[in-house]
Design an enzyme around this catalytic site. Structure first.
Site, PDB file in Angstrom:
ATOM      1  N   SER A 283      -7.310  -2.055  -7.218  1.00 23.64           N
ATOM      2  CA  SER A 283      -7.019  -2.918  -6.060  1.00 23.64           C
ATOM      3  C   SER A 283      -7.104  -2.155  -4.745  1.00 23.64           C
ATOM      4  CB  SER A 283      -5.665  -3.601  -6.198  1.00 23.64           C
ATOM      5  OG  SER A 283      -4.681  -2.660  -6.423  1.00 23.64           O
ATOM      6  N   LEU A 284      -6.657  -0.908  -4.729  1.00 24.13           N
ATOM      7  CA  LEU A 284      -6.830  -0.131  -3.490  1.00 24.13           C
ATOM      8  C   LEU A 284      -8.331   0.041  -3.226  1.00 24.13           C
ATOM      9  CD1 LEU A 284      -4.041   2.600  -3.839  1.00 24.13           C
ATOM     10  CD2 LEU A 284      -4.081   0.699  -2.229  1.00 24.13           C
TER      11      LEU A 284
ATOM     12  N   HIS B 128       3.472  -6.192 -14.238  1.00 21.92           N
ATOM     13  CA  HIS B 128       3.407  -4.784 -14.633  1.00 21.92           C
ATOM     14  C   HIS B 128       4.389  -4.582 -15.771  1.00 21.92           C
ATOM     15  CE1 HIS B 128       3.183  -0.477 -14.581  1.00 21.92           C
ATOM     16  NE2 HIS B 128       2.244  -0.528 -13.655  1.00 21.92           N
TER      17      HIS B 128
ATOM     18  N   THR C  61       0.844  -1.204   0.000  1.00 18.03           N
ATOM     19  CA  THR C  61       0.000   0.000   0.000  1.00 18.03           C
ATOM     20  C   THR C  61       0.874   1.246   0.000  1.00 18.03           C
ATOM     21  OG1 THR C  61      -1.721  -1.181   1.199  1.00 18.03           O
ATOM     22  CG2 THR C  61      -1.812   1.219   1.285  1.00 18.03           C
TER      23      THR C  61
ATOM     24  N   ALA D  77       2.155   2.156  -3.422  1.00 19.83           N
ATOM     25  CA  ALA D  77       1.233   2.409  -4.544  1.00 19.83           C
ATOM     26  C   ALA D  77       1.421   3.839  -5.029  1.00 19.83           C
ATOM     27  CB  ALA D  77      -0.203   2.169  -4.107  1.00 19.83           C
ATOM     28  N   GLN D  78       1.517   3.982  -6.341  1.00 23.00           N
ATOM     29  CA  GLN D  78       1.823   5.305  -6.887  1.00 23.00           C
ATOM     30  C   GLN D  78       0.586   5.944  -7.503  1.00 23.00           C
ATOM     31  OE1 GLN D  78       4.895   4.560  -9.774  1.00 23.00           O
ATOM     32  NE2 GLN D  78       6.476   4.246  -8.242  1.00 23.00           N
TER      33      GLN D  78
ATOM     34  N   ARG E  99      -2.557  -4.096 -19.315  1.00 22.20           N
ATOM     35  CA  ARG E  99      -1.209  -4.469 -18.874  1.00 22.20           C
ATOM     36  C   ARG E  99      -0.736  -5.808 -19.416  1.00 22.20           C
ATOM     37  NH1 ARG E  99      -1.388  -2.596 -12.514  1.00 22.20           N
ATOM     38  NH2 ARG E  99      -1.536  -0.397 -13.023  1.00 22.20           N
TER      39      ARG E  99
ATOM     40  N   ASP F  95       2.086 -15.019   2.810  1.00 24.04           N
ATOM     41  CA  ASP F  95       1.903 -15.760   4.073  1.00 24.04           C
ATOM     42  C   ASP F  95       0.435 -16.048   4.384  1.00 24.04           C
ATOM     43  OD1 ASP F  95       4.577 -15.237   4.149  1.00 24.04           O
ATOM     44  OD2 ASP F  95       4.563 -14.094   6.014  1.00 24.04           O
TER      45      ASP F  95
HETATM   46  C1  LIG Z   1       4.776  -0.600  -6.437  1.00 27.42           C
HETATM   47  C2  LIG Z   1       3.292  -0.828  -6.402  1.00 27.42           C
HETATM   48  C3  LIG Z   1       2.429   0.140  -6.886  1.00 27.42           C
HETATM   49  C4  LIG Z   1       1.055  -0.059  -6.845  1.00 27.42           C
HETATM   50  N1  LIG Z   1       0.230   0.933  -7.278  1.00 27.42           N
HETATM   51  C5  LIG Z   1      -1.108   0.773  -7.148  1.00 27.42           C
HETATM   52  C6  LIG Z   1      -1.993   1.839  -7.478  1.00 27.42           C
HETATM   53  O1  LIG Z   1      -1.571   2.914  -7.877  1.00 27.42           O
HETATM   54  N2  LIG Z   1      -3.325   1.623  -7.323  1.00 27.42           N
HETATM   55  C7  LIG Z   1      -3.845   0.439  -6.872  1.00 27.42           C
HETATM   56  O2  LIG Z   1      -5.066   0.305  -6.746  1.00 27.42           O
HETATM   57  N3  LIG Z   1      -3.010  -0.573  -6.534  1.00 27.42           N
HETATM   58  C8  LIG Z   1      -1.674  -0.429  -6.652  1.00 27.42           C
HETATM   59  N4  LIG Z   1      -0.847  -1.458  -6.303  1.00 27.42           N
HETATM   60  C9  LIG Z   1      -1.428  -2.648  -5.670  1.00 27.42           C
HETATM   61  C10 LIG Z   1      -1.842  -2.283  -4.242  1.00 27.42           C
HETATM   62  O3  LIG Z   1      -0.906  -1.378  -3.712  1.00 27.42           O
HETATM   63  C11 LIG Z   1      -1.929  -3.502  -3.353  1.00 27.42           C
HETATM   64  O4  LIG Z   1      -2.732  -4.475  -3.948  1.00 27.42           O
HETATM   65  C12 LIG Z   1      -2.543  -3.136  -2.006  1.00 27.42           C
HETATM   66  O5  LIG Z   1      -1.872  -2.029  -1.461  1.00 27.42           O
HETATM   67  C13 LIG Z   1      -2.473  -4.316  -1.068  1.00 27.42           C
HETATM   68  O6  LIG Z   1      -2.888  -3.886   0.197  1.00 27.42           O
HETATM   69  P1  LIG Z   1      -2.977  -4.932   1.375  1.00 27.42           P
HETATM   70  O7  LIG Z   1      -3.443  -4.173   2.568  1.00 27.42           O
HETATM   71  O8  LIG Z   1      -3.736  -6.105   0.950  1.00 27.42           O
HETATM   72  O9  LIG Z   1      -1.456  -5.419   1.584  1.00 27.42           O
HETATM   73  P2  LIG Z   1      -0.155  -4.570   2.021  1.00 27.42           P
HETATM   74  O10 LIG Z   1      -0.398  -3.118   1.909  1.00 27.42           O
HETATM   75  O11 LIG Z   1       0.994  -5.124   1.286  1.00 27.42           O
HETATM   76  O12 LIG Z   1      -0.021  -4.926   3.566  1.00 27.42           O
HETATM   77  C14 LIG Z   1       0.231  -6.234   3.992  1.00 27.42           C
HETATM   78  C15 LIG Z   1       0.507  -6.224   5.488  1.00 27.42           C
HETATM   79  O13 LIG Z   1       0.494  -7.564   5.958  1.00 27.42           O
HETATM   80  C16 LIG Z   1       1.601  -7.760   6.820  1.00 27.42           C
HETATM   81  N5  LIG Z   1       1.980  -9.178   6.789  1.00 27.42           N
HETATM   82  C17 LIG Z   1       2.250  -9.959   5.724  1.00 27.42           C
HETATM   83  N6  LIG Z   1       2.541 -11.205   6.128  1.00 27.42           N
HETATM   84  C18 LIG Z   1       2.458 -11.200   7.474  1.00 27.42           C
HETATM   85  C19 LIG Z   1       2.655 -12.179   8.471  1.00 27.42           C
HETATM   86  N7  LIG Z   1       2.993 -13.442   8.188  1.00 27.42           N
HETATM   87  N8  LIG Z   1       2.508 -11.829   9.769  1.00 27.42           N
HETATM   88  C20 LIG Z   1       2.167 -10.550  10.107  1.00 27.42           C
HETATM   89  N9  LIG Z   1       1.959  -9.576   9.191  1.00 27.42           N
HETATM   90  C21 LIG Z   1       2.103  -9.909   7.900  1.00 27.42           C
HETATM   91  C22 LIG Z   1       2.689  -6.866   6.281  1.00 27.42           C
HETATM   92  O14 LIG Z   1       3.664  -6.647   7.291  1.00 27.42           O
HETATM   93  C23 LIG Z   1       1.865  -5.639   5.885  1.00 27.42           C
HETATM   94  O15 LIG Z   1       1.705  -4.824   7.011  1.00 27.42           O
HETATM   95  C24 LIG Z   1       0.533  -1.278  -6.339  1.00 27.42           C
HETATM   96  C25 LIG Z   1       1.397  -2.257  -5.872  1.00 27.42           C
HETATM   97  C26 LIG Z   1       2.765  -2.043  -5.898  1.00 27.42           C
HETATM   98  C27 LIG Z   1       3.675  -3.103  -5.388  1.00 27.42           C
END
Ligand SMILES: Cc1cc2nc3c(=O)[nH]c(=O)nc-3n(C[C@H](O)[C@H](O)[C@H](O)COP(=O)(O)OP(=O)(O)OC[C@H]3O[C@@H](n4cnc5c(N)ncnc54)[C@H](O)[C@@H]3O)c2cc1C
Length: 506
Positions: A360-361, A209, A23, A26-27, A259, A188
């Site tokens: 996805s956000l 990407h 998160t 994310a740009q 993409r 995980d």
């Molecule tokens: C570089 C990049 C740019 C992106 N840009 C966009 C964008 O512009 N717009 C968009 O919609 N999407 C974008 N995406 C996709 C989007 O950012 C992600 O899909 C989204 O942020 C995922 O959020 P999340 O809360 O599911 O996971 P994350 O934000 O990755 O958080 C996961 C959390 O789980 C914790 N965790 C993981 N495993 C464990 C464990 N075993 N025990 C305890 N804690 C654990 C981590 O420590 C972390 O705190 C981008 C992704 C990337 C990589």
């Protein structure tokens, strides 16, 4: 956490520093209908079109109807969306037919993450504990009782009981050699849910990407630096090293095609011409102000020796997002009682066979709120006679685990990458089986890396096995031996550990 905390106590666990998340990186932004030229139906149509027949219509409608209200709530909470004359400046991205991307320059995720983290940390009902790796879910009689954590300083495990557990552990990009994902993205949550008998869906749909920054030593780095699609949305064009537009004649939207199409085109171009990268030509953009419009990308490139005011950007595809995950209903429930999931680890079906940029956000925002509402409305029942969970585990030590992680990444990149076929997928699975044996032999210690490795092995097998099962090409999943889309596969691929056990027995 914020929604639940008004009524219940919440423990937020993260395995590294709280800000080390996808998160935060994310740009481009978050898609939500705002403009009078746009409509909910347009956004639904674009999302389902990208999903190539696999998008779940009900979930898509919910996300797109409820998204704008929640995005405005983010704004009221303090997320600093870029504004022009009092309205959000909306960006265009690939696959969208209207400008609907809310963004904070090119640091949208950082603004969302820091704003929400600040609110969470100051809430009296929420405890935030970082450096806390959850190894497993504690599941008894089909009901989740809490989580099992690994304490790396004491090298032992302990249990955190909970009325409800919500898995939001993010993506799986780290199973690939090249990825834009944070080092935490080892899948995980999906792996532990799989071990706990949850249904896992559509793991063959990995999004690559098309434009991560090419660096000769990228395979040695934790992650590749992303050049957001918004750069192409603002006029940048993909060109070969000789300056030829590589998407010309390949798709009506050229450099703004979906993409998967661009990633495959670049992959095939660089293989055919024996080159390492193609360029993003920025000359048609307003270069003067590029440092203000894209401060993160400008600085990121500059710190790596590329001044994007003067130079084109060398780019290659990298693993970016997983459309599959832990299967949930539209209220965040998995098939395990008291176990919920949200974010990239969850599978709602909204992306189908391909995720539209910036959806996805939005998915994470809408379905985590719905999961929170469900948690608050449920009366939790505990099965009687629940004992203590088994908390004795072994894994390879840190150094060995790191070596083995590299092998997993290479296997997945080689055999489960942008272009697949039966022979390669079977070979990949065979290689993982051999590695499994080595891991068992070396599992005489315990380390965080070793536990992550075990999760990465499960994710790798799920990706390859699902890709093998889908004998067609659709969206992100492309097989040279089945290049066409087949109506018979217009359904999700579901994997469970029961199925694996049955296969092992037969
Ligand atoms: C570089 C990049 C740019 C992106 N840009 C966009 C964008 O512009 N717009 C968009 O919609 N999407 C974008 N995406 C996709 C989007 O950012 C992600 O899909 C989204 O942020 C995922 O959020 P999340 O809360 O599911 O996971 P994350 O934000 O990755 O958080 C996961 C959390 O789980 C914790 N965790 C993981 N495993 C464990 C464990 N075993 N025990 C305890 N804690 C654990 C981590 O420590 C972390 O705190 C981008 C992704 C990337 C990589």
């Amino acid at each position: 956490a914020l929604s639940i905390s008004e009524h219940k106590k919440v423990l937020v666990l993260s395995k590294k520093e709280s800000l080390e998340t996808n998160t935060n990186y994310a740009q481009g932004g978050i898609a939500a209908v705002q403009d009078a030229q746009d409509s909910t139906q347009n956004h639904i149509d674009d999302t389902l079109k990208a999903g190539k027949g696999l998008g779940h219509q009900k979930a898509v409608r919910i996300m797109i109807e409820q998204g704008p209200g929640l995005v405005r709530k983010l704004f009221r909470t303090g997320v600093e969306f870029t504004m022009v004359n009092g309205s959000p400046e909306l960006w265009m991205e690939g696959g969208h037919t209207r400008k609907r991307i809310w963004h904070c320059f090119d640091r949208t995720g950082e603004s969302i993450e820091t704003t929400l983290l600040k609110a969470v940390m100051s809430h009296p009902n929420i405890e935030v504990r970082d450096q806390s790796l959850v190894w497993d879910l504690w599941i008894e009689q089909g009901c989740c009782q809490g989580v099992i954590l690994y304490d790396s300083s004491l090298k032992n495990f302990y249990v955190e009981p909970a009325q409800a557990v919500l898995v939001a552990t993010g993506g799986v990009g780290q199973v690939y050699r090249y990825t834009t994902n944070s080092r935490i993205s080892t899948g995980d949550g999906i792996a532990m849910a799989y071990r706990g008998e949850a249904e896992i869906a559509n793991m063959e749909f990995t999004q690559f990407h098309p434009t991560s920054l090419y660096e000769p030593d990228a395979h040695l780095k934790e992650k590749s630096f992303l050049i957001s699609e918004a750069v192409r949305g603002n006029g940048a064009v993909l060109v070969s090293q000789d300056g030829l537009e590589i998407m010309k004649g390949k798709h009506p939207k050229e450099s703004l095609a979906p993409r998967d199409i661009i990633a495959r085109e670049i992959d095939s171009y660089i293989k055919k011409h024996n080159q390492n990268f193609v360029y993003l030509d920025l000359s048609k953009m307003d270069i003067e102000n590029i440092d203000q419009k894209f401060p993160n990308i400008y600085q990121g490139c500059l710190s790596r020796g590329i001044d994007i005011k003067k130079q084109n950007i060398p780019v290659v595809p990298a693993a970016h997002y997983i459309c599959g995950g832990i299967k949930i209903d539209v209220d965040g429930r998995t098939n395990i009682e008291n176990l919920f999931a949200a974010g990239e680890a969850a599978f709602t079906g909204v992306h189908g066979a391909n995720r539209l940029a910036s959806n996805s956000l939005l998915e994470a925002l809408v379905f985590s709120k719905r999961a929170a509402d469900t948690v608050l409305s449920v009366e939790f029942k505990r099965p009687s006679g629940v004992g203590k969970p088994n908390i004795k585990y072994l894994s390879p030590d840190k150094a060995t685990a790191k070596q083995f992680k590299t092998l997993v990444k290479n296997i997945l990149w080689e055999y489960g990458g942008i272009v697949r076929n039966k022979q390669g997928l079977e070979k990949g699975l065979e290689e993982l089986e051999k590695l499994d044996q080595k891991i068992k032999e070396k599992s005489n210690s315990i380390s965080s890396n070793g536990l992550e490795l075990k999760n990465m092995m499960i994710i790798g097998k799920l990706i390859l096995a699902s890709a093998l099962q889908r004998k067609e090409s659709r969206g992100l999943h492309y097989r040279t031996d089945f290049p066409d889309t087949d109506k018979n596969y217009e359904q999700d691929t579901i994997c469970t550990i029961h199925q694996e056990r049955r296969n092992d027995e037969s």
